[in-house]
Scaffold this motif. Structure first.
Motif, PDB file in Angstrom:
ATOM      1  N   ASP A  57       0.805  -1.219   0.000  1.00  0.00           N
ATOM      2  CA  ASP A  57       0.000   0.000   0.000  1.00  0.00           C
ATOM      3  C   ASP A  57       0.839   1.270   0.000  1.00  0.00           C
ATOM      4  O   ASP A  57       0.322   2.365   0.213  1.00  0.00           O
ATOM      5  N   VAL A  58       2.127   1.130  -0.252  1.00  0.00           N
ATOM      6  CA  VAL A  58       3.012   2.299  -0.290  1.00  0.00           C
ATOM      7  C   VAL A  58       2.596   3.219  -1.440  1.00  0.00           C
ATOM      8  O   VAL A  58       2.186   2.753  -2.505  1.00  0.00           O
ATOM      9  N   PRO A  59       2.661   4.530  -1.258  1.00  0.00           N
ATOM     10  CA  PRO A  59       2.308   5.440  -2.354  1.00  0.00           C
ATOM     11  C   PRO A  59       3.208   5.240  -3.574  1.00  0.00           C
ATOM     12  O   PRO A  59       4.419   5.049  -3.444  1.00  0.00           O
ATOM     13  N   ILE A  60       2.588   5.279  -4.738  1.00  0.00           N
ATOM     14  CA  ILE A  60       3.329   5.121  -5.991  1.00  0.00           C
ATOM     15  C   ILE A  60       4.434   6.169  -6.105  1.00  0.00           C
ATOM     16  O   ILE A  60       5.523   5.897  -6.625  1.00  0.00           O
ATOM     17  N   LEU A  66      -9.745 -10.360  -2.813  1.00  0.00           N
ATOM     18  CA  LEU A  66      -8.673  -9.928  -1.939  1.00  0.00           C
ATOM     19  C   LEU A  66      -7.793  -8.906  -2.630  1.00  0.00           C
ATOM     20  O   LEU A  66      -7.394  -7.902  -2.051  1.00  0.00           O
ATOM     21  N   ARG A  67      -7.506  -9.153  -3.905  1.00  0.00           N
ATOM     22  CA  ARG A  67      -6.682  -8.201  -4.654  1.00  0.00           C
ATOM     23  C   ARG A  67      -7.357  -6.837  -4.722  1.00  0.00           C
ATOM     24  O   ARG A  67      -6.725  -5.797  -4.492  1.00  0.00           O
ATOM     25  N   HIS A  68      -8.648  -6.833  -5.000  1.00  0.00           N
ATOM     26  CA  HIS A  68      -9.333  -5.541  -5.187  1.00  0.00           C
ATOM     27  C   HIS A  68      -9.636  -4.821  -3.887  1.00  0.00           C
ATOM     28  O   HIS A  68      -9.988  -3.649  -3.912  1.00  0.00           O
ATOM     29  N   THR A  69      -9.497  -5.515  -2.748  1.00  0.00           N
ATOM     30  CA  THR A  69      -9.717  -4.838  -1.471  1.00  0.00           C
ATOM     31  C   THR A  69      -8.413  -4.438  -0.804  1.00  0.00           C
ATOM     32  O   THR A  69      -8.425  -3.840   0.262  1.00  0.00           O
ATOM     33  N   LYS A  70      -7.248  -4.790  -1.426  1.00  0.00           N
ATOM     34  CA  LYS A  70      -5.974  -4.329  -0.881  1.00  0.00           C
ATOM     35  C   LYS A  70      -5.879  -2.807  -1.028  1.00  0.00           C
ATOM     36  O   LYS A  70      -6.327  -2.245  -2.018  1.00  0.00           O
ATOM     37  N   PRO A  71      -5.271  -2.130  -0.057  1.00  0.00           N
ATOM     38  CA  PRO A  71      -5.116  -0.675  -0.183  1.00  0.00           C
ATOM     39  C   PRO A  71      -4.361  -0.330  -1.459  1.00  0.00           C
ATOM     40  O   PRO A  71      -3.312  -0.891  -1.747  1.00  0.00           O
ATOM     41  N   GLY A  72      -4.948   0.566  -2.266  1.00  0.00           N
ATOM     42  CA  GLY A  72      -4.268   1.020  -3.480  1.00  0.00           C
ATOM     43  C   GLY A  72      -4.125  -0.054  -4.531  1.00  0.00           C
ATOM     44  O   GLY A  72      -3.251   0.032  -5.363  1.00  0.00           O
ATOM     45  N   ALA A  73      -5.012  -1.064  -4.548  1.00  0.00           N
ATOM     46  CA  ALA A  73      -4.827  -2.185  -5.471  1.00  0.00           C
ATOM     47  C   ALA A  73      -5.166  -1.836  -6.896  1.00  0.00           C
ATOM     48  O   ALA A  73      -4.772  -2.525  -7.819  1.00  0.00           O
TER      49      ALA A  73
END
Length: 232
Positions: free
Chosen positions: A47-50, A224-231
């Motif tokens: 979830d680190v900022p891009i 799970l992928r789509h609910t990860k922060p910033g996924a």
């Protein structure tokens, strides 16, 4: 990205395609971004900022988006080599003379991979349908794992109702353990995996609730992928 930014990206990509020097520079940037993403994801999670990854790579955010239009593309690119190593772990387990020991060694090795990389802990429980090479390595691991499970059962050591979907369940659970304890108790996952190995043994004959279908587990991975922060 805005339509203007997409237009600028398209113009830049056309320029890169037209010049060998620019193509080489683009590939260097891509490799710098992959290296930076691996390092930052491993230390801080997915979830680190891009912007932090672009800064770590020494490139602009626009350059990052030209190479990797979405966060999912960047994650898949960063962890493609580790997914190959995961598939190799199953292949190594298959050549061990004792199928049960191969199975146990595989579980310990892959859970150690999760513990050693906070990003990869969750990547193993995600899926990236558009990342062909990444998913090809996942498929290689899966089919080898099915064979390994069959051998361990045939050896009379693995409980007969164990299924490949139980591995996904284990990896999801271990990812949660790793994430929750990484800073305070980083070795707790070892005890968890040891408990699971004992539970998987044929010496634990108590019947289990019905297993999930492969389709249901795939849907769980996608969710799970789509609910990860910033996924996205």
């Amino acid at each position: 990205m805005t339509s203007k930014a997409r237009s600028t990206s398209a113009d830049a990509d056309q320029a890169e395609a037209a010049s060998p020097a620019l193509r080489a520079d683009a590939e260097r940037n891509r490799q710098r971004l992959i290296t930076a993403a691996r390092e930052v994801f491993a230390e801080r999670g997915l979830d680190v900022p891009i912007e932090d990854i672009a800064r770590h790579a020494g490139v602009g955010v626009a350059t990052l988006y030209r190479r990797f239009p979405t966060r999912a593309d960047l994650i898949a690119g960063a962890f493609e080599a580790k997914m190959a190593a995961y598939a190799d772990a199953v292949a190594d387990a298959l050549v061990k003379p004792d199928p049960w020991m191969g199975f146990c060694d595989y579980l310990q090795r892959v859970c150690a991979m999760q513990a050693g990389d906070r990003g990869f802990a969750n990547v193993l429980t995600m899926t990236f349908p558009t990342a062909k090479r990444f998913e090809a390595e996942r498929d290689r691991a899966y089919y080898s794992l099915v064979e390994l499970i069959g051998r361990a059962k045939a050896a009379g050591k693995l409980r007969t109702d164990f299924s490949p979907e139980d591995i996904i369940m284990l990896l999801m659970a271990n990812a949660g353990v790793v994430t929750a304890t990484a800073d305070a108790a980083p070795d707790v996952w070892r005890r968890f995996v040891a408990y699971m190995i004992q539970a998987f043994s044929v010496t634990n004959p108590a019947p289990l609730p019905p297993q999930a279908t492969p389709t249901a587990m795939y849907r769980a991975l996608m969710r799970l992928r789509h609910t990860k922060p910033g996924a996205s």
